[in-house]
Motif scaffolding. Sequence first.
Motif, PDB file in Angstrom:
ATOM      1  N   ILE A  74       0.850  -1.195   0.000  1.00 18.71           N
ATOM      2  CA  ILE A  74       0.000   0.000   0.000  1.00 18.71           C
ATOM      3  C   ILE A  74       0.886   1.245   0.000  1.00 18.71           C
ATOM      4  O   ILE A  74       1.072   1.913   1.017  1.00 18.71           O
ATOM      5  N   THR A 107      -6.814   2.917   0.431  1.00 20.66           N
ATOM      6  CA  THR A 107      -6.109   3.234  -0.822  1.00 20.66           C
ATOM      7  C   THR A 107      -7.116   3.419  -1.945  1.00 20.66           C
ATOM      8  O   THR A 107      -8.182   2.800  -1.936  1.00 20.66           O
ATOM      9  N   SER A 144      -5.991   2.807  -4.963  1.00 21.26           N
ATOM     10  CA  SER A 144      -5.349   2.046  -6.041  1.00 21.26           C
ATOM     11  C   SER A 144      -5.876   0.620  -6.151  1.00 21.26           C
ATOM     12  O   SER A 144      -5.717  -0.191  -5.223  1.00 21.26           O
ATOM     13  N   SER A 161       0.526   4.013  -2.049  1.00 22.36           N
ATOM     14  CA  SER A 161      -0.141   5.308  -2.277  1.00 22.36           C
ATOM     15  C   SER A 161      -1.133   5.645  -1.178  1.00 22.36           C
ATOM     16  O   SER A 161      -1.641   6.750  -1.115  1.00 22.36           O
ATOM     17  N   GLY A 162      -1.442   4.665  -0.311  1.00 23.18           N
ATOM     18  CA  GLY A 162      -2.476   4.907   0.695  1.00 23.18           C
ATOM     19  C   GLY A 162      -1.928   4.783   2.107  1.00 23.18           C
ATOM     20  O   GLY A 162      -0.758   5.047   2.365  1.00 23.18           O
ATOM     21  N   GLU A 213      -2.975  -1.892  -5.969  1.00 21.84           N
ATOM     22  CA  GLU A 213      -2.529  -2.198  -4.608  1.00 21.84           C
ATOM     23  C   GLU A 213      -3.492  -3.165  -3.919  1.00 21.84           C
ATOM     24  O   GLU A 213      -3.066  -4.089  -3.220  1.00 21.84           O
TER      25      GLU A 213
END
Lengths: 468, 468
Positions: free
Chosen positions: A15, A47, A49, A17-18, A52
Amino acid sequence: MALNRKQIEEIRAIIKSGQVLTEESDRYSYSFDASFGTYLPDAVVQTKSVEELVALVKLANRELIPLYPRGQSTSLSGGPLPVQGGIVLDLSVMNHILEIDEEDLVAVVSPGVLTAAIHKAAEEKGLLYPPDPSSSHVSTIGGNLAENSGGPRGLKYGVTKDYVIGLEVITPEGELIRTGGRTVKNVTGYDLTKLIVGSEGTLGIITKAILRLLPKPPASETVMITFDSLVDAGRAISRILSSGILPAKMELMDQASIVAVENYEPSNLPIDAEAIILMELDGHPVAIKDEVEKVAALCEAVGARNVRIPKNAVEKADIWRARKLVSPAIVRIKPTKISEDATVPRSKIPDMCARLQEIRKKYNIHLVVFGHAGDGNLHPNIIADKRDKEEMQRVEQAVAEIFTAALELGGTLSGEHGIGTMKAPFMEMELGAVGLDMMKRIKQVWDPNNIMNPGKIFPEPGQKLELT
Amino acid sequence: MALNRKQIEEIRAIIKSGQVLTEESDRYSYSFDASFGTYLPDAVVQTKSVEELVALVKLANRELIPLYPRGQSTSLSGGPLPVQGGIVLDLSVMNHILEIDEEDLVAVVSPGVLTAAIHKAAEEKGLLYPPDPSSSHVSTIGGNLAENSGGPRGLKYGVTKDYVIGLEVITPEGELIRTGGRTVKNVTGYDLTKLIVGSEGTLGIITKAILRLLPKPPASETVMITFDSLVDAGRAISRILSSGILPAKMELMDQASIVAVENYEPSNLPIDAEAIILMELDGHPVAIKDEVEKVAALCEAVGARNVRIPKNAVEKADIWRARKLVSPAIVRIKPTKISEDATVPRSKIPDMCARLQEIRKKYNIHLVVFGHAGDGNLHPNIIADKRDKEEMQRVEQAVAEIFTAALELGGTLSGEHGIGTMKAPFMEMELGAVGLDMMKRIKQVWDPNNIMNPGKIFPEPGQKLELT
């Protein structure tokens, strides 16, 4: 179970991006919903994404970590509760896609978008997304999809499932699939779209949905009808529906709900009436005018005390606000509310009302009845105090008897709230052992490691309803 | 495979109230449908008894005998073909239940009832069963359920699945289950009803269905619009749908279909036009009047040559008869008709028309385009002579390219005809390997011995479309 340090490191590595929340104070906020029970997850993942999430599901499937997709957790049946520990996936952050395509008459949305935001975006283009669960201003479309939410407009327009034509889903083994598409007609193989909608997060994670929209009806009118007798109200509903009129909404409030609302916030409702029906008719202005006249005549013929048509938009809004006040009003009486949604065939509404009166007396409980009467989806609400164990035991018995009554009248355990943890113990009573087994087989073959929202829908051996 | 004598004796012992046909002359009638190929079954069973069918399925599951449920075999995709031998279940004899419940607004039907009989019974009580496949006067509701049939009214009212709320089904292992019920709202567990509808008889045998009915709209009006350009017709469809009008039907006929009909039986259609749109609007009389005016103005604005409103019921009936004549008319040109139903998002209809024109030229085939344009469900029909092998090879290539075009435009292989044997080779192209696998898993776990309608939906390794 608890996640080990290595697993948490792996999750953090995925993870990028989150966020991965592991502090107890953070996790606590994800331990409950609008039903009963508190279960602390081991971690919470946020997230936007999909990539992800795919990687996370693959990890969870390999390491046997339970995953619980979650929107705004307004669930009344325990849908998002992390009952076996593991990871809560906070999909409310995935709210970045909301496209309205006027040509194809579809909306494309990510799961964290609020349902009310879809209503607004569609209406701005003269379109309508009909499903309108009462929680729509706070609930996410992802939650609506997982639970196949209904609402008042179900009578004329159907429920969430009737408007979903395509999904993007991560399977329990971490594969990304697309079901259906942007066409209203699609018979290419099994209907995975309608299987996944309403499966309460047990068959995968919805990461995108394509929703069918309708042209917005040009006009609508509200009618409020007052009855001295609940039975007469039931008869009026039946007469209206068999007269060829299909209202957009047809809501019932019994005397207990009327009184509760008036005590909570005076709304000009008749507290001496046994029932009121609130109706919305929509369509062409001339058609509505005709229908309102017909409805008034039909209701007066079965003994209605009064038919009221609001004079302006303010009066109209007031009437519907009064209906929305029922839920907050009744919890003023006692702090614990058990909101049921046992649903019966339309013609059995008077019988169900009678059974509910019996149950109220037999168990000496505080029972309030209101809801979507037009489609048989009443909401018997029991008001109690969960600190009073003796009372809660009576409530548990009363709830079980409400389910029995609904099934005996040819109805179902749940019209729109879902099964979750709350109704799992009653599944076999409705479906029979084989019917339930055919559902379990799908769960087992789609999610062989049982990582997707375990503990929901399917009862554990000997599981009973426990509200205390 | 062939049934042995002992098996046939066992079958005869089970089917006490019905018939077991084993003479070749009898079996021959059950060897084909309205698609391609002839496959002789080993036996045909006719019975109205659910108990007998349950016992027969148990036997078939134990002895690994393929079973093929069949209605009137109007299937265009090979749904009922007994491709692996075994027993055809002639469910057209199971036509003894047709109840209309005006209070619950449902119909309860057995699978052999003709769809047109349901239309009629509902209309006699002022109600409407909307799904209207073109074959409704000869097809059974059981076939419609298996294939999730559509029809012109799909545009406004949706397809068969949208009206099925409950089923009685014999599972592939011979257990009788009930799914859904008589309530419009039901979220008790997975939606087996909507999984089974459209599963083409591969997941069980439907022995009873509960269908949702609507009040019959009080009025309807027909409009025929003539265009000098097919592209303009496409633009008109788009404009009408985004104007807030939702017609009950919106059918397109291209010049080839118009000419074919006029050569077959003169119907007062404009043979020099590139396209006509036939539209039905239904609802309140005043609303329809407004909508007709709006439609006329919109069509004239995009260059329609003529907008015609029939003066009386006879003229109205003539227009819709002309539409129904397309299918019989085009087979006068050449004897073999390959009727496709690749469906695209509404906005892609003009693109799909252009792609079809290219395909017609590229493969030098006789291609006629008509169908349910309002919902993107065109019917490109190829007219050929199956005795001409060289031509049929070009047709096979053209069909494959039609599917490719539909998928490239974001559409689907099949809007309403089903996959059957005809489209099985193309499934992975639309669904991907994982999407197809998730469907197969359900089939395998519900029907571990693969006895229910084997050889349908799921392609055999290396299977290709073969029309010769």
